[in-house]
Scaffold this motif. Structure first.
Motif, PDB file in Angstrom:
ATOM      1  N   LEU A 185       3.038   4.675  -9.291  1.00 16.71           N
ATOM      2  CA  LEU A 185       3.286   3.431  -8.563  1.00 16.71           C
ATOM      3  C   LEU A 185       4.327   3.589  -7.454  1.00 16.71           C
ATOM      4  N   MET A 186       5.185   4.577  -7.592  1.00 19.25           N
ATOM      5  CA  MET A 186       6.280   4.716  -6.632  1.00 19.25           C
ATOM      6  C   MET A 186       5.831   4.848  -5.183  1.00 19.25           C
ATOM      7  N   PRO A 187       4.841   5.694  -4.878  1.00 17.64           N
ATOM      8  CA  PRO A 187       4.434   5.782  -3.468  1.00 17.64           C
ATOM      9  C   PRO A 187       3.913   4.466  -2.922  1.00 17.64           C
ATOM     10  N   ILE A 188       3.281   3.679  -3.777  1.00 17.84           N
ATOM     11  CA  ILE A 188       2.773   2.377  -3.335  1.00 17.84           C
ATOM     12  C   ILE A 188       3.932   1.447  -3.009  1.00 17.84           C
ATOM     13  N   MET A 189       4.882   1.348  -3.941  1.00 18.24           N
ATOM     14  CA  MET A 189       6.024   0.478  -3.744  1.00 18.24           C
ATOM     15  C   MET A 189       6.857   0.926  -2.545  1.00 18.24           C
ATOM     16  N   ILE A 190       7.083   2.236  -2.450  1.00 22.45           N
ATOM     17  CA  ILE A 190       7.906   2.748  -1.353  1.00 22.45           C
ATOM     18  C   ILE A 190       7.234   2.515  -0.011  1.00 22.45           C
ATOM     19  N   ALA A 191       5.920   2.766   0.067  1.00 16.36           N
ATOM     20  CA  ALA A 191       5.207   2.592   1.336  1.00 16.36           C
ATOM     21  C   ALA A 191       5.228   1.138   1.793  1.00 16.36           C
ATOM     22  N   VAL A 192       4.978   0.234   0.873  1.00 11.31           N
ATOM     23  CA  VAL A 192       4.959  -1.195   1.215  1.00 11.31           C
ATOM     24  C   VAL A 192       6.348  -1.673   1.622  1.00 11.31           C
ATOM     25  N   LEU A 193       7.352  -1.311   0.819  1.00 18.74           N
ATOM     26  CA  LEU A 193       8.704  -1.750   1.117  1.00 18.74           C
ATOM     27  C   LEU A 193       9.245  -1.080   2.384  1.00 18.74           C
ATOM     28  N   ALA A 194       8.887   0.193   2.600  1.00 20.09           N
ATOM     29  CA  ALA A 194       9.324   0.878   3.821  1.00 20.09           C
ATOM     30  C   ALA A 194       8.717   0.219   5.055  1.00 20.09           C
ATOM     31  N   TYR A 195       7.500  -0.271   4.917  1.00 20.38           N
ATOM     32  CA  TYR A 195       6.822  -0.950   6.027  1.00 20.38           C
ATOM     33  C   TYR A 195       7.559  -2.238   6.401  1.00 20.38           C
ATOM     34  N   PHE A 196       7.933  -3.029   5.393  1.00 22.92           N
ATOM     35  CA  PHE A 196       8.543  -4.332   5.659  1.00 22.92           C
ATOM     36  C   PHE A 196      10.053  -4.259   5.879  1.00 22.92           C
ATOM     37  N   LEU A 197      10.733  -3.336   5.178  1.00 20.90           N
ATOM     38  CA  LEU A 197      12.190  -3.311   5.247  1.00 20.90           C
ATOM     39  C   LEU A 197      12.740  -2.293   6.232  1.00 20.90           C
ATOM     40  N   ALA A 198      12.018  -1.195   6.437  1.00 21.61           N
ATOM     41  CA  ALA A 198      12.527  -0.127   7.295  1.00 21.61           C
ATOM     42  C   ALA A 198      11.685   0.095   8.544  1.00 21.61           C
ATOM     43  N   GLY A 199      10.602  -0.643   8.697  1.00 20.69           N
ATOM     44  CA  GLY A 199       9.777  -0.511   9.891  1.00 20.69           C
ATOM     45  C   GLY A 199       8.980   0.768   9.963  1.00 20.69           C
ATOM     46  N   GLU A 200       8.809   1.481   8.832  1.00 23.02           N
ATOM     47  CA  GLU A 200       8.001   2.701   8.842  1.00 23.02           C
ATOM     48  C   GLU A 200       6.523   2.339   8.983  1.00 23.02           C
ATOM     49  N   ARG A 201       5.806   3.107   9.789  1.00 23.70           N
ATOM     50  CA  ARG A 201       4.378   2.881   9.979  1.00 23.70           C
ATOM     51  C   ARG A 201       3.609   4.016   9.330  1.00 23.70           C
ATOM     52  N   CYS A 257       9.510   0.781 -11.035  1.00 25.95           N
ATOM     53  CA  CYS A 257       9.000   1.287  -9.755  1.00 25.95           C
ATOM     54  C   CYS A 257       9.405   0.396  -8.592  1.00 25.95           C
ATOM     55  N   VAL A 258       9.429  -0.893  -8.821  1.00 25.09           N
ATOM     56  CA  VAL A 258       9.853  -1.824  -7.770  1.00 25.09           C
ATOM     57  C   VAL A 258      11.313  -1.551  -7.401  1.00 25.09           C
ATOM     58  N   PHE A 259      12.156  -1.419  -8.413  1.00 27.47           N
ATOM     59  CA  PHE A 259      13.573  -1.149  -8.149  1.00 27.47           C
ATOM     60  C   PHE A 259      13.774   0.185  -7.438  1.00 27.47           C
ATOM     61  N   TRP A 260      13.028   1.225  -7.866  1.00 24.07           N
ATOM     62  CA  TRP A 260      13.199   2.530  -7.224  1.00 24.07           C
ATOM     63  C   TRP A 260      12.692   2.516  -5.783  1.00 24.07           C
ATOM     64  N   GLY A 261      11.655   1.751  -5.529  1.00 25.72           N
ATOM     65  CA  GLY A 261      11.165   1.621  -4.167  1.00 25.72           C
ATOM     66  C   GLY A 261      12.204   0.995  -3.255  1.00 25.72           C
ATOM     67  N   ILE A 262      12.857  -0.058  -3.727  1.00 27.38           N
ATOM     68  CA  ILE A 262      13.911  -0.711  -2.952  1.00 27.38           C
ATOM     69  C   ILE A 262      15.071   0.258  -2.721  1.00 27.38           C
ATOM     70  N   PHE A 263      15.447   0.958  -3.772  1.00 22.79           N
ATOM     71  CA  PHE A 263      16.537   1.933  -3.676  1.00 22.79           C
ATOM     72  C   PHE A 263      16.228   3.006  -2.635  1.00 22.79           C
ATOM     73  N   THR A 264      15.022   3.548  -2.656  1.00 22.25           N
ATOM     74  CA  THR A 264      14.651   4.630  -1.738  1.00 22.25           C
ATOM     75  C   THR A 264      14.698   4.173  -0.285  1.00 22.25           C
ATOM     76  N   VAL A 265      14.175   2.992  -0.024  1.00 21.54           N
ATOM     77  CA  VAL A 265      14.166   2.478   1.345  1.00 21.54           C
ATOM     78  C   VAL A 265      15.586   2.199   1.829  1.00 21.54           C
ATOM     79  N   LEU A 266      16.412   1.592   0.985  1.00 18.33           N
ATOM     80  CA  LEU A 266      17.793   1.319   1.372  1.00 18.33           C
ATOM     81  C   LEU A 266      18.581   2.614   1.567  1.00 18.33           C
ATOM     82  N   LEU A 267      18.292   3.612   0.743  1.00 19.66           N
ATOM     83  CA  LEU A 267      18.971   4.902   0.881  1.00 19.66           C
ATOM     84  C   LEU A 267      18.684   5.510   2.245  1.00 19.66           C
TER      85      LEU A 267
END
Length: 295
Positions: A107-123, A164-174
């Motif tokens: 689940l991590m790549p899904i959460m990270i990709a979605v959160l990175a898109y909205f929070l970090a502007g990654e495309r 997975c949700v928490f780790w996704g947020i952590f990764t993007v903020l990091l």
């Protein structure tokens, strides 16, 4: 030419850090499940993990206190340390290691990709989204099987999903805040221990007397040194070099190692849902990272 060589070497270094993080994360899944089966309760696992790390690294925490006692670092620690670990350990209390091996890194790549898109502007490329979609089908198959066949596992599976949700947020903020891996590791240890220890000692039950000394020692060594210190530094370095989305995708390789080892170690069943999830996650990883294999 020199620039290209430097870039290649840097990328290679990033993948070496990523591989180390993958191997340690695999061990984290197996060791955590072993602790749960040995009747090590969730609060005890949390205290062993972070309390031991806090004692070991206290000289460095004190030395770098001006860098780590920062509100952003406390946020990272609360999310990537306290919230993630509590949710993951909760999952291991109720679900098999094979479920954790598939759901956590799957689940991590899904959460990270979605959160990175909205929070970090990654495309992300259509190829990356396609890989995520394939992995999602496998996760959905496993959760559906759990819901239909043995609802007692569902409670643990939900814990893994929340982790997975928490780790996704952590990764993007990091990646956004760009703290060094070393300071991040110290900050996560400090924030989690300072927030959790008072509650643990005052209000939570302890069950250490039911667990062997060797199991407690194994948990203390692996959880505090390998899964926190070594893994956090390697993960953080890989995120800085490769990016949050690539690192998240590579973590999906963990299921192959952890699930294969969990079956003989813990006598867990191999089901159609597990096989479907494993195949889809691995296929999704390959599709989503096809460019890596062409290099």
């Amino acid at each position: 030419m020199t620039t290209n060589t430097h870039g290649t070497n840097e990328a290679l270094k990033g993948y070496m850090f990523a591989l180390t993080a993958v191997l340690i994360w695999t061990g984290f899944i197996l060791i955590s499940r072993a602790g749960a089966l040995a009747s090590l309760a969730l609060p005890d696992m949390m205290m062993v993990r972070f309390g031991t790390a806090f004692v070991i690294f206290s000289p460095f925490i004190w030395r770098h206190r001006k860098d780590i006692f920062h509100w952003r670092m406390m946020v990272l620690g609360s999310i990537g340390g306290l919230a993630y670990s509590f949710s993951a350990f909760y999952g291991f209390q109720y679900a098999p290691a094979t479920h954790g091996a598939l759901l956590l890194p799957g689940l991590m790549p899904i959460m990270i990709a979605v959160l990175a898109y909205f929070l970090a502007g990654e495309r992300h490329s259509p190829q990356a989204w396609c890989g995520i979609g394939i992995s999602s089908l496998g996760i959905l198959a496993l959760l559906t099987e759990t819901l239909l066949s043995d609802a007692s596992y569902l409670q643990g599976d939900i814990g893994f999903v929340i982790a997975c949700v928490f780790w996704g947020i952590f990764t993007v903020l990091l990646r956004r805040w760009k703290f060094s891996p070393w300071h991040t590791m110290l900050g996560v240890i400090s924030a989690t221990t300072l927030l959790f220890a008072p509650v643990y000692f005052v209000a939570l039950p302890k069950a250490f007397h039911e667990v062997s000394t060797s199991m407690i020692a194994l948990q203390a060594f692996y959880q505090a040194i390998m899964a926190i210190a070594v893994q956090f530094v390697c993960y953080g370095r890989a995120v800085h070099i490769l990016g949050a989305t690539t690192m998240g995708a590579l973590m999906a390789l963990v299921p192959l190692l952890a699930s294969v080892m969990a079956v003989p170690l813990f006598g867990e069943q191999v089901t159609l849902g597990l096989i479907t999830a494993l195949v889809c996650i691995l296929l999704g990883t390959v599709v989503g990272n096809m460019s890596l294999f062409r290099r």
